[in-house]
Design an enzyme around this catalytic site. Structure first.
Site, PDB file in Angstrom:
ATOM      1  N   ASN A   9       0.890  -1.270   0.000  1.00 10.46           N
ATOM      2  CA  ASN A   9      -0.188   0.039   0.155  1.00 10.46           C
ATOM      3  C   ASN A   9       0.818   1.250  -0.050  1.00 10.46           C
ATOM      4  O   ASN A   9       1.427   1.653   1.123  1.00 10.46           O
ATOM      5  CB  ASN A   9      -0.941  -0.033   1.318  1.00 10.46           C
ATOM      6  CG  ASN A   9      -1.740   1.367   1.272  1.00 10.46           C
ATOM      7  OD1 ASN A   9      -1.768   2.057   0.495  1.00 10.46           O
ATOM      8  ND2 ASN A   9      -2.365   1.333   2.467  1.00 10.46           N
ATOM      9  N   LYS A  11       0.078   4.275  -0.162  1.00 14.13           N
ATOM     10  CA  LYS A  11      -0.681   5.335   0.210  1.00 14.13           C
ATOM     11  C   LYS A  11      -0.459   6.601  -0.648  1.00 14.13           C
ATOM     12  O   LYS A  11      -0.227   6.435  -2.038  1.00 14.13           O
ATOM     13  CB  LYS A  11       0.006   5.813   1.654  1.00 14.13           C
ATOM     14  CG  LYS A  11      -0.238   4.473   2.435  1.00 14.13           C
ATOM     15  CD  LYS A  11      -0.023   4.528   3.988  1.00 14.13           C
ATOM     16  CE  LYS A  11      -0.273   3.381   4.692  1.00 14.13           C
ATOM     17  NZ  LYS A  11      -0.100   3.335   6.293  1.00 14.13           N
ATOM     18  N   HIS A  98      -9.639   1.221   5.234  1.00 17.29           N
ATOM     19  CA  HIS A  98      -8.302   1.556   5.594  1.00 17.29           C
ATOM     20  C   HIS A  98      -8.327   2.259   6.805  1.00 17.29           C
ATOM     21  O   HIS A  98      -9.238   3.251   6.747  1.00 17.29           O
ATOM     22  CB  HIS A  98      -7.301   1.935   4.782  1.00 17.29           C
ATOM     23  CG  HIS A  98      -5.970   1.771   5.190  1.00 17.29           C
ATOM     24  ND1 HIS A  98      -5.436   2.978   5.980  1.00 17.29           N
ATOM     25  CD2 HIS A  98      -4.959   1.232   4.913  1.00 17.29           C
ATOM     26  CE1 HIS A  98      -4.326   2.575   6.301  1.00 17.29           C
ATOM     27  NE2 HIS A  98      -3.701   1.510   5.868  1.00 17.29           N
ATOM     28  N   GLU A 100      -6.979   4.714   7.862  1.00 15.47           N
ATOM     29  CA  GLU A 100      -6.673   6.114   7.503  1.00 15.47           C
ATOM     30  C   GLU A 100      -7.875   6.577   6.934  1.00 15.47           C
ATOM     31  O   GLU A 100      -8.238   7.863   6.942  1.00 15.47           O
ATOM     32  CB  GLU A 100      -5.484   6.354   6.662  1.00 15.47           C
ATOM     33  CG  GLU A 100      -4.158   6.222   7.367  1.00 15.47           C
ATOM     34  CD  GLU A 100      -3.074   5.663   6.556  1.00 15.47           C
ATOM     35  OE1 GLU A 100      -3.052   5.768   5.418  1.00 15.47           O
ATOM     36  OE2 GLU A 100      -2.090   5.234   7.297  1.00 15.47           O
ATOM     37  N   GLU A 170      -5.072  -4.421  10.698  1.00 15.68           N
ATOM     38  CA  GLU A 170      -4.147  -3.638  11.045  1.00 15.68           C
ATOM     39  C   GLU A 170      -4.267  -2.691  12.245  1.00 15.68           C
ATOM     40  O   GLU A 170      -5.166  -1.966  12.084  1.00 15.68           O
ATOM     41  CB  GLU A 170      -4.058  -2.648   9.828  1.00 15.68           C
ATOM     42  CG  GLU A 170      -3.825  -3.230   8.344  1.00 15.68           C
ATOM     43  CD  GLU A 170      -3.254  -2.133   7.185  1.00 15.68           C
ATOM     44  OE1 GLU A 170      -2.258  -2.323   6.863  1.00 15.68           O
ATOM     45  OE2 GLU A 170      -4.017  -1.238   7.002  1.00 15.68           O
ATOM     46  N   GLY A 176       2.750   2.770  10.399  1.00 22.26           N
ATOM     47  CA  GLY A 176       3.357   3.892  10.395  1.00 22.26           C
ATOM     48  C   GLY A 176       4.286   4.386  11.822  1.00 22.26           C
ATOM     49  O   GLY A 176       5.049   5.457  11.688  1.00 22.26           O
ATOM     50  N   SER A 211       3.816  -1.579  10.339  1.00 24.98           N
ATOM     51  CA  SER A 211       5.029  -1.669  10.408  1.00 24.98           C
ATOM     52  C   SER A 211       5.683  -3.198  10.100  1.00 24.98           C
ATOM     53  O   SER A 211       6.983  -3.652  10.833  1.00 24.98           O
ATOM     54  CB  SER A 211       5.713  -1.240  11.741  1.00 24.98           C
ATOM     55  OG  SER A 211       5.203  -0.122  12.077  1.00 24.98           O
TER      56      SER A 211
HETATM   57  P1  13P Z   1       3.077   0.928   7.370  1.00 25.69           P
HETATM   58  O1  13P Z   1       3.655  -0.514   7.126  1.00 25.69           O
HETATM   59  O2  13P Z   1       3.873   1.931   6.953  1.00 25.69           O
HETATM   60  O3  13P Z   1       2.941   0.751   9.186  1.00 25.69           O
HETATM   61  O4  13P Z   1       1.613   0.895   6.964  1.00 25.69           O
HETATM   62  C1  13P Z   1       0.680  -0.266   7.333  1.00 25.69           C
HETATM   63  C2  13P Z   1      -0.364   0.238   6.323  1.00 25.69           C
HETATM   64  O5  13P Z   1      -1.265   0.988   6.927  1.00 25.69           O
HETATM   65  C3  13P Z   1      -0.564  -0.679   5.166  1.00 25.69           C
HETATM   66  O6  13P Z   1      -1.962  -0.309   4.699  1.00 25.69           O
END
Ligand code: 13P
Length: 251
Positions: A9, A11, A98, A100, A170, A176, A211
């Site tokens: 992903n 983003k 997701h 976010e 997640e 992140g 992560s």
């Molecule tokens: P990270 O791997 O940067 O923690 O992000 C995870 C994520 O949100 C994947 O959709």
């Protein structure tokens, strides 16, 4: 047997030149057997990613998906992208729910369910993201929060359809942050999700995200109910991402 899936992903990262060099580098480092790979670039690069992923020595191994989709099939919805458009350019997957999108853009469980349905209508495979906040974990609410997130989609789509999709667990506190859930913490929730899905859930791929990197992928992916990963930051480096893909085994 569930074939593991490792998904990138990106983003809101990338550029035309990044897309081109990512696929070139990934194709050089990836020997791809026993694992499926998906890449979720920003919407404007989906078409390019579909083209790039169909070339070279890994043609058709990598599926491309969108990070978001409208819950509407089409019409006067400025700025939105319909599932049919995503399918039309050769994508096969879409992320829905997701954290976010839930937390920064206010997507409710009901909206996520509607997006899940829209994806199915266009024969896209939804990757349904679920996960708890740190507060919810500390209050012992992890399984009930994740259960509610799943239940609203099951209510809309039915258990079989949800079990035939991909689920990504997640935990919000691990995204992140560099803080990964321990393999045991992740397994506990993955096991609870599979239990909630009942018999049809035996075939469901449940990915872990938060992560993930090459250094922790092995321990996570060797848990019995972890069928791959949804990788954010570490997927922006083709070499690191291909190292993560190589850690995924069939179970
Ligand atoms: P990270 O791997 O940067 O923690 O992000 C995870 C994520 O949100 C994947 O959709």
């Amino acid at each position: 047997m569930r074939v593991p899936l490792v998904a990138a992903n990106w983003k809101m990262h990338g550029s035309r030149s990044f897309v081109a060099s990512f696929f070139e580098e990934f194709s050089a480092g990836f020997s791809g057997t026993g694992v499926e790979v998906a890449v979720f670039p920003p919407a404007v690069y989906l078409d390019q990613a579909v083209q790039e992923s169909a070339r070279g020595n890994f043609a058709n191994i990598v599926a491309i998906g969108a990070q978001n989709v409208s819950h509407k099939a089409g019409g006067a919805f400025t700025g939105e992208v319909a599932a049919q458009m995503i399918a039309d350019i050769g994508c096969s997957l879409v992320l829905v729910g997701h954290s976010e999108r839930r937390n920064l853009y206010g997507e409710s469980n009901q909206l996520v369910a509607a997006k899940f349905m829209a994806a199915l209508e266009s024969d896209l495979i939804p990757v349904l993201c679920v996960g708890e906040s740190l507060d919810e974990r500390e209050n012992g609410e992890t399984v009930s929060v994740v259960g509610e997130q799943l239940k609203s989609v099951i209510d809309a789509a039915g258990l079989e359809k949800v079990a035939a999709a991909v689920i990504a667990y997640e935990p919000v506190w691990a995204i992140g942050t560099g803080v990964t859930a321990t393999p045991e913490q992740a397994q506990e929730v993955h096991g609870a999700i599979r239990e909630l899905l009942g018999e049809p859930g035996q075939k469901t791929r449940i990915l872990y995200g938060g992560s993930v990197k090459a250094a922790n992928a092995d321990a996570l992916f060797s848990q019995p109910d972890i069928d791959g990963g949804l990788v954010g930051g570490a997927s922006l480096n083709a070499e690191e991402f291909s190292a993560i893909c190589k850690k995924a085994h069939s179970s």
